[in-house]
Design a protein around this motif. Structure first.
Motif, PDB file in Angstrom:
ATOM      1  N   LEU A   1      85.257  70.028  31.465  1.00 54.96           N
ATOM      2  CA  LEU A   1      84.441  68.820  31.620  1.00 54.96           C
ATOM      3  C   LEU A   1      84.156  68.168  30.264  1.00 54.96           C
ATOM      4  O   LEU A   1      84.177  66.942  30.143  1.00 54.96           O
ATOM      5  N   ILE A   2      83.896  68.983  29.263  1.00 50.24           N
ATOM      6  CA  ILE A   2      83.586  68.443  27.941  1.00 50.24           C
ATOM      7  C   ILE A   2      84.850  67.968  27.228  1.00 50.24           C
ATOM      8  O   ILE A   2      84.880  66.886  26.629  1.00 50.24           O
ATOM      9  N   TYR A   3      85.919  68.762  27.301  1.00 47.44           N
ATOM     10  CA  TYR A   3      87.154  68.395  26.601  1.00 47.44           C
ATOM     11  C   TYR A   3      87.749  67.107  27.163  1.00 47.44           C
ATOM     12  O   TYR A   3      88.210  66.237  26.408  1.00 47.44           O
ATOM     13  N   PHE A   4      87.719  66.955  28.488  1.00 50.09           N
ATOM     14  CA  PHE A   4      88.290  65.776  29.122  1.00 50.09           C
ATOM     15  C   PHE A   4      87.205  64.788  29.550  1.00 50.09           C
ATOM     16  O   PHE A   4      87.397  64.019  30.498  1.00 50.09           O
ATOM     17  N   ARG A   5      86.062  64.814  28.873  1.00 50.65           N
ATOM     18  CA  ARG A   5      84.910  64.022  29.288  1.00 50.65           C
ATOM     19  C   ARG A   5      85.213  62.528  29.384  1.00 50.65           C
ATOM     20  O   ARG A   5      84.719  61.849  30.298  1.00 50.65           O
ATOM     21  N   LYS A   6      86.015  62.010  28.453  1.00 50.85           N
ATOM     22  CA  LYS A   6      86.325  60.582  28.488  1.00 50.85           C
ATOM     23  C   LYS A   6      87.189  60.241  29.700  1.00 50.85           C
ATOM     24  O   LYS A   6      86.941  59.240  30.383  1.00 50.85           O
TER      25      LYS A   6
ATOM     26  N   GLY B   1      87.058  79.287  25.925  1.00 49.20           N
ATOM     27  CA  GLY B   1      87.917  78.440  26.752  1.00 49.20           C
ATOM     28  C   GLY B   1      88.145  77.073  26.151  1.00 49.20           C
ATOM     29  O   GLY B   1      89.253  76.533  26.209  1.00 49.20           O
ATOM     30  N   TYR B   2      87.104  76.496  25.537  1.00 52.44           N
ATOM     31  CA  TYR B   2      87.242  75.168  24.919  1.00 52.44           C
ATOM     32  C   TYR B   2      88.277  75.209  23.800  1.00 52.44           C
ATOM     33  O   TYR B   2      89.124  74.320  23.681  1.00 52.44           O
ATOM     34  N   ALA B   3      88.206  76.255  22.986  1.00 49.97           N
ATOM     35  CA  ALA B   3      89.155  76.389  21.872  1.00 49.97           C
ATOM     36  C   ALA B   3      90.580  76.573  22.395  1.00 49.97           C
ATOM     37  O   ALA B   3      91.533  76.022  21.834  1.00 49.97           O
ATOM     38  N   VAL B   4      90.714  77.319  23.486  1.00 54.79           N
ATOM     39  CA  VAL B   4      92.034  77.563  24.061  1.00 54.79           C
ATOM     40  C   VAL B   4      92.638  76.282  24.634  1.00 54.79           C
ATOM     41  O   VAL B   4      93.834  76.018  24.465  1.00 54.79           O
ATOM     42  N   ILE B   5      91.822  75.457  25.293  1.00 56.06           N
ATOM     43  CA  ILE B   5      92.325  74.184  25.830  1.00 56.06           C
ATOM     44  C   ILE B   5      92.899  73.327  24.707  1.00 56.06           C
ATOM     45  O   ILE B   5      94.010  72.788  24.811  1.00 56.06           O
TER      46      ILE B   5
END
Length: 289
Positions: free
Chosen positions: A56-61, A241-245
């Motif tokens: 959700l945060i990584y693809f927030r835009k 997980g965020y770092a892995v994405i």
């Protein structure tokens, strides 16, 4: 489940959720190899809320744009031809298969599907399918023209969205991998790696969040679960997980899935060898749910 076990399993969840190697299989295998009790489908589903928060945060835009366009399309007919509005509907359509099948086979998912022999089989079979799909995508399937025009997300339609959804539903079986199955399906549908991966992550959001919230209903009677440890594991899964994405999305733009294919096959063979030798019980650590 001790705090130490929860922290390790949260780390494993974060490291494996977005790679095409199956996080549920690795959680199950970590517990089996360490001699711990199987964390179970409930722990897996709840910690996945952490990794989906990373999505959700990584693809927030992208998500904000899609949600905004989709909401406006409900009252504005002109917006219904907008790509982002269509994406909103396609994520909904693609989520139907895993929702229906998840409820239908819930008991099997929490029981028989967690047998290590089945996990080893799915690791190998789905790994080989991913490898073949990736080879086909990069070589044109052995045809003379190696460069084949691959689809982008702007080419996604209802049929493809539903097929992506059925591919994602295969991940109900531990060892398949949600991202691995969805990306494999996307490659077979002629989408490029980045498009298949991006839609895979977006498509997982409703399914994983719904699964986690569904499992939260068991909180009042879940006396066997360390909820403090589970929450800590979920936070760790989010951070890792965020770092892995971020790493994975860069990796697939220039590299093939070959390392993951080789890893899956070797791990599956290792599990079969350990089970056959008697060194590992195929139901090691199983619990009744």
């Amino acid at each position: 489940m001790s705090w130490f076990e929860a922290v390790i399993l949260g780390l494993v969840q974060g490291l494996t959720e977005f790679l095409p190697i199956s996080s549920s299989a690795h959680l199950r295998l970590t517990a089996a190899f360490a001699g711990w009790e199987d964390p179970g489908a409930a722990f897996t589903a709840i910690t996945q809320i952490g990794t989906e928060t990373a999505v959700l945060i990584y693809f927030r835009k992208d998500i904000a744009r899609i949600v905004s366009a989709w909401c406006r399309s409900l009252t504005n007919k002109a917006m219904r031809s907008d790509h982002d509005a269509k994406m909103g509907w396609l994520v909904i359509v693609g989520s139907i298969p895993i929702g229906v099948l998840g409820l239908t086979f819930q008991e099997s998912i929490e029981g028989p599907f967690r047998d290590l022999r089945l996990i080893a089989t799915t690791l190998i079979v789905m790994g080989l399918l991913l490898g073949f799909a990736d080879w086909r995508a990069s070589t044109g399937g052995g045809r003379h023209r190696a460069a084949v025009q691959r689809k982008e997300l702007t080419d996604l339609n209802t049929r493809d969205g539903l097929l992506f959804g059925f591919a994602q539903a295969l991940a109900l079986v531990p060892g398949v991998s949600r991202s691995g199955a969805t990306i494999t399906g996307g490659l077979f549908l002629n989408y490029n790696r980045e498009a298949a991966a991006r839609y895979s992550f977006l498509l997982a959001i409703p399914a994983v969040l719904a699964s986690g919230l569904f499992e939260l209903r068991k909180v009042p009677g879940a006396t066997h679960m360390n909820w403090g440890g589970t929450i800590a594991a979920t936070v760790i899964a989010f951070l890792v997980g965020y770092a892995v994405i971020a790493w994975f999305m860069k990796f697939i733009t220039t590299r093939s899935f070959a390392p993951f294919v080789i890893y899956r096959v070797l791990l599956g063979i290792l599990i079969f060898a350990l089970v056959a030798s008697g060194a590992l019980d195929p139901e090691a650590g199983e619990t009744s749910h």
